[in-house]
Design an enzyme around this catalytic site. Structure first.
Site, mmCIF file in Angstrom:
data_model
loop_
_atom_site.group_PDB
_atom_site.id
_atom_site.type_symbol
_atom_site.label_atom_id
_atom_site.label_comp_id
_atom_site.label_asym_id
_atom_site.label_seq_id
_atom_site.Cartn_x
_atom_site.Cartn_y
_atom_site.Cartn_z
ATOM 1 N N SER A 198 0.846 -1.203 0.228
ATOM 2 C CA SER A 198 -0.139 -0.314 -0.245
ATOM 3 C C SER A 198 0.742 1.201 -0.123
ATOM 4 O O SER A 198 0.438 2.418 0.499
ATOM 5 C CB SER A 198 -0.999 0.041 1.125
ATOM 6 N N TYR A 249 -13.624 -6.528 -1.162
ATOM 7 C CA TYR A 249 -13.243 -6.301 0.223
ATOM 8 C C TYR A 249 -11.825 -6.622 0.202
ATOM 9 O O TYR A 249 -11.036 -5.898 0.933
ATOM 10 C CB TYR A 249 -14.010 -7.014 1.123
ATOM 11 N N ASP A 294 -4.909 -1.241 -10.501
ATOM 12 C CA ASP A 294 -3.952 -0.125 -10.916
ATOM 13 C C ASP A 294 -4.022 0.166 -12.353
ATOM 14 O O ASP A 294 -3.355 1.354 -12.758
ATOM 15 C CB ASP A 294 -2.448 -0.757 -10.507
ATOM 16 N N GLU A 332 4.976 -2.952 -13.447
ATOM 17 C CA GLU A 332 4.870 -2.968 -11.848
ATOM 18 C C GLU A 332 4.739 -4.413 -11.659
ATOM 19 O O GLU A 332 3.789 -5.213 -12.068
ATOM 20 C CB GLU A 332 3.854 -1.929 -11.519
ATOM 21 N N ASP A 373 8.068 -11.739 -0.465
ATOM 22 C CA ASP A 373 6.963 -12.523 -0.631
ATOM 23 C C ASP A 373 7.173 -13.790 -1.372
ATOM 24 O O ASP A 373 7.866 -13.694 -2.561
ATOM 25 C CB ASP A 373 5.536 -11.954 -1.554
ATOM 26 N N THR A 400 14.483 0.450 4.554
ATOM 27 C CA THR A 400 14.924 0.463 3.320
ATOM 28 C C THR A 400 16.116 -0.186 2.777
ATOM 29 O O THR A 400 16.275 -1.176 1.793
ATOM 30 C CB THR A 400 15.152 2.101 2.934
ATOM 31 N N GLY A 421 -23.088 -3.295 -8.508
ATOM 32 C CA GLY A 421 -23.006 -4.122 -7.216
ATOM 33 C C GLY A 421 -23.446 -5.621 -7.594
ATOM 34 O O GLY A 421 -24.129 -5.671 -8.896
ATOM 35 N N CYS A 470 -24.974 0.707 -13.568
ATOM 36 C CA CYS A 470 -25.032 -1.030 -13.664
ATOM 37 C C CYS A 470 -26.078 -1.345 -12.677
ATOM 38 O O CYS A 470 -27.385 -1.118 -12.703
ATOM 39 C CB CYS A 470 -24.009 -1.301 -13.430
ATOM 40 N N HIS A 529 -20.362 0.989 -17.173
ATOM 41 C CA HIS A 529 -19.554 1.793 -16.074
ATOM 42 C C HIS A 529 -18.879 2.772 -16.684
ATOM 43 O O HIS A 529 -17.432 2.805 -17.133
ATOM 44 C CB HIS A 529 -18.657 0.838 -15.558
ATOM 45 N N GLU A 531 -17.389 5.376 -15.247
ATOM 46 C CA GLU A 531 -16.355 5.785 -14.360
ATOM 47 C C GLU A 531 -14.908 5.327 -14.904
ATOM 48 O O GLU A 531 -14.073 5.742 -14.556
ATOM 49 C CB GLU A 531 -16.590 5.492 -12.904
HETATM 50 N N1 GLN Z 1 -25.070 -7.492 -10.321
HETATM 51 C C1 GLN Z 1 -25.487 -7.058 -11.516
HETATM 52 C C2 GLN Z 1 -25.373 -7.720 -12.822
HETATM 53 O O1 GLN Z 1 -24.760 -8.727 -12.965
HETATM 54 C C3 GLN Z 1 -25.122 -5.603 -11.768
HETATM 55 C C4 GLN Z 1 -23.634 -5.735 -12.146
HETATM 56 C C5 GLN Z 1 -22.731 -4.512 -11.775
HETATM 57 O O2 GLN Z 1 -23.165 -3.597 -11.144
HETATM 58 N N2 GLN Z 1 -21.428 -4.444 -12.203
HETATM 59 O O3 GLN Z 1 -25.965 -7.419 -13.899
#
Ligand code: GLN
Length: 541
Positions: A14, A54, A71, A139, A146, A190, A352, A379, A513, A515
């Site tokens: 991190s 997570y 990344d 990278e 490790d 270091t 999600g 989404c 998406h 973003e």
């Molecule tokens: N779970 C939803 C799907 O699979 C939305 C996926 C997401 O938000 N990336 O369609």
């Protein structure tokens, strides 16, 4: 001539290796070089697609449909170079290739070993799919020491020998901690980390030292002496206020100059105006808006990395600071808890998976719709907004998503078939989970006169997807009659891509998406427009 810069990390994880690589990439680019950035991850998963946010943070998706390490998002945001599947490689992928070859008999009966077969495969991946790049920045994930990263370090050691030192360079990122009880910066971690690298045959050419303060000249000299490099090759990477200051900070410390020197390049100074402009706006915003992000992984912000950055970019476009209020959607499943959204200037429900917290997201979408608060559904956030509208505007009280099991009105259902170019992709419930969603860039056509057509200023767009479910078009007429508009679809008109509520200050849901494609110097139009709407909202409340 392609040169390779290998970036490793030591002491602790991190420290921001990904950002360091991205910022160096941006600096070399600003000096007129063509760059490519790659990430090699030591874990055994074939890709991060099946890893929990997570544990691993967000899954970044490329145009060519790879599920990659976050990344790669930094790399794209800093350089604008479109990342590809070949830029993200894990041990799992390396081993699957080696085993595939072994099964095909391609090793001609030889004993298959880490050295040379696995290391050869790593070297192949490092050099694969390149064109006329001046620099490839590689990278290496994890921390030196490790067990998992050993084959990668061995491979980059070998590659440095093979291409020659004028085409390879090793940058090592370490930590120089301040120990308050001693009142001193400590260089020992270091030294140990470099010793570990030396033990593997790698002498770093540059040490990038993360520190929360200036490193005094004495400490720098000591690091240089013990780590066997020149003092000017010990570069301070001091904590900065915003991540977009990193390129300038590195430049001020001479990082890019030292890199050019190593390769014997007499390059012109970098053009940093782009970065000056961005950081100027971030440092001196003309206002502030509050955006509520209603999601699931809200206590691990890496899970929404690109999203948070894209919102910052929306702020840059409007010269305002965007303050994010993170809400775990589950809390909105209690009675009146959604009233906590009172006073925010915009509500965003991000992507999600899974049922937990979904009713809270539906409650947030309802709050936004009924209270005329700007709403951006991405989404899953679009799917939940459609279920909300189906239930409360179109009288479909049994509306739900089959992602959560059977329901009376499957307004959101499993995608079983879609086209990619000339190919038809098919899926069913029993398929593998990894790498099987609708992934990567797909075109969408925007309806004339829609809000999204105006925002994009285009008729056709291309955006990145990662989903298994979709809004069920059988309900289209019913939902449109209730006030939702399907303002973007796949070019064949079969898949819904965008919904909006025309009769609302700003209510847009997208199946993709956006973003992932936003950049600080080129904010995504939807984020710029959403923040603009939030600014307007902030003047009302
Ligand atoms: N779970 C939803 C799907 O699979 C939305 C996926 C997401 O938000 N990336 O369609």
């Amino acid at each position: 001539m392609t040169r390779f810069i290998f970036i490793t990390g030591g002491v602790v994880s991190s420290l921001g290796k990904g950002l360091s690589a991205a910022a160096l990439g941006a600096l070399l680019q600003a000096r007129g070089f063509k760059v490519r950035l790659r990430k090699f991850d030591p874990y055994l998963n074939v890709d991060p697609g099946t890893m929990s946010p997570y544990q691993h943070g967000e899954v970044y998706v490329t145009d060519d449909g790879a599920e990659t390490d976050l990344d790669l998002g930094h790399y794209e945001r800093y350089t604008g170079v479109v990342a590809r599947k070949s830029d993200s490689v894990s041990t799992g992928r390396v081993y699957s290739m080696v085993i595939q070859r072994e099964r095909r008999g391609e090793y001609l009966g030889g004993t298959v070993q880490v050295i040379p077969h696995v290391t050869d495969m790593i070297k192949e991946f490092i050099q694969a799919d390149l064109g006329d790049e001046d620099f490839v920045l590689v990278e290496i994930g994890g921390t030196v020491g490790d067990i998992e990263s050993l084959p990668f370090l061995e491979a980059i050691r070998q590659l440095g020998n093979e291409v020659g030192r004028n085409r390879a360079m090793y940058v090592h990122l370490t930590l120089v901690p301040y120990i308050p009880s001693a009142g001193e910066l400590k260089t020992k971690p270091t030294q140990h980390s470099v010793k570990e690298l030396l033990g593997l045959g790698i002498q770093p050419d540059i040490l990038l030292c993360r520190c929360d303060r200036e490193i005094p000249i004495g400490a720098r000299k000591k690091i240089a002496l013990f780590c066997n490099l020149r003092e000017e090759r010990v570069i301070l990477a001091q904590d900065v206020k915003t991540i977009y200051e990193v390129p300038q900070a590195y430049h001020a410390e001479g990082f890019d100059k030292q890199v050019c020197e190593h390769f014997g390049l007499n390059a012109s100074p970098p053009q940093l105006k782009r970065w000056d402009d961005i950081t100027g706006v971030i440092r001196r915003p003309e206002g502030e808006v509050h955006i509520a992000v209603v999601g699931k992984y809200t206590h691990l912000l890496d899970a929404y990395k690109s999203l948070a950055e894209a919102l910052t970019h929306g702020g840059i476009a409007n010269k305002v600071k965007v303050k994010l209020d993170w809400f775990d959607s589950e809390i909105f499943e209690q009675d009146d808890a959604v009233q906590q959204l009172e006073g925010v200037h915009g509500i965003l429900v991000p992507g999600g998976f899974g049922e937990r917290g979904s009713e809270g997201k539906i409650a947030a979408a309802r709050f936004a719709r009924e209270r005329n608060v700007p709403y951006f559904g991405i989404c899953f956030g679009m799917q939940m907004a459609v279920i909300e509208a189906a239930r409360h505007l179109a009288d479909l009280s049994g509306a739900g998503s089959t992602e959560f099991g059977p329901c009376a009105d499957p307004v959101v259902g499993l995608m079983t078939e879609w086209t990619r170019g000339n190919d038809v992709e098919r899926r069913n419930e029993a398929g593998d989970l990894g790498g099987t969603m609708r992934l990567g860039a797909y075109p969408a056509v925007l309806a004339d006169g829609s809000r999204v057509a105006e925002i994009y200023g285009a008729h056709e767009i291309s955006e990145r997807h990662r989903h298994r479910y979709e809004v069920n078009f059988h309900y289209r007429e019913r939902l449109e009659a209730a006030g939702l508009r399907f303002s973007g679809t796949s070019p064949d008109g079969l898949l819904p891509e965008i919904v909006e509520i025309p009769n609302h200050p700003w209510f847009i849901g997208v199946q993709y998406h956006p973003e992932l494609k936003s950049k600080p110097f080129d904010p995504h139009p939807l984020f710029a427009s959403f923040i603009k709407a939030a600014v307007a909202q902030s003047r009302l409340v």
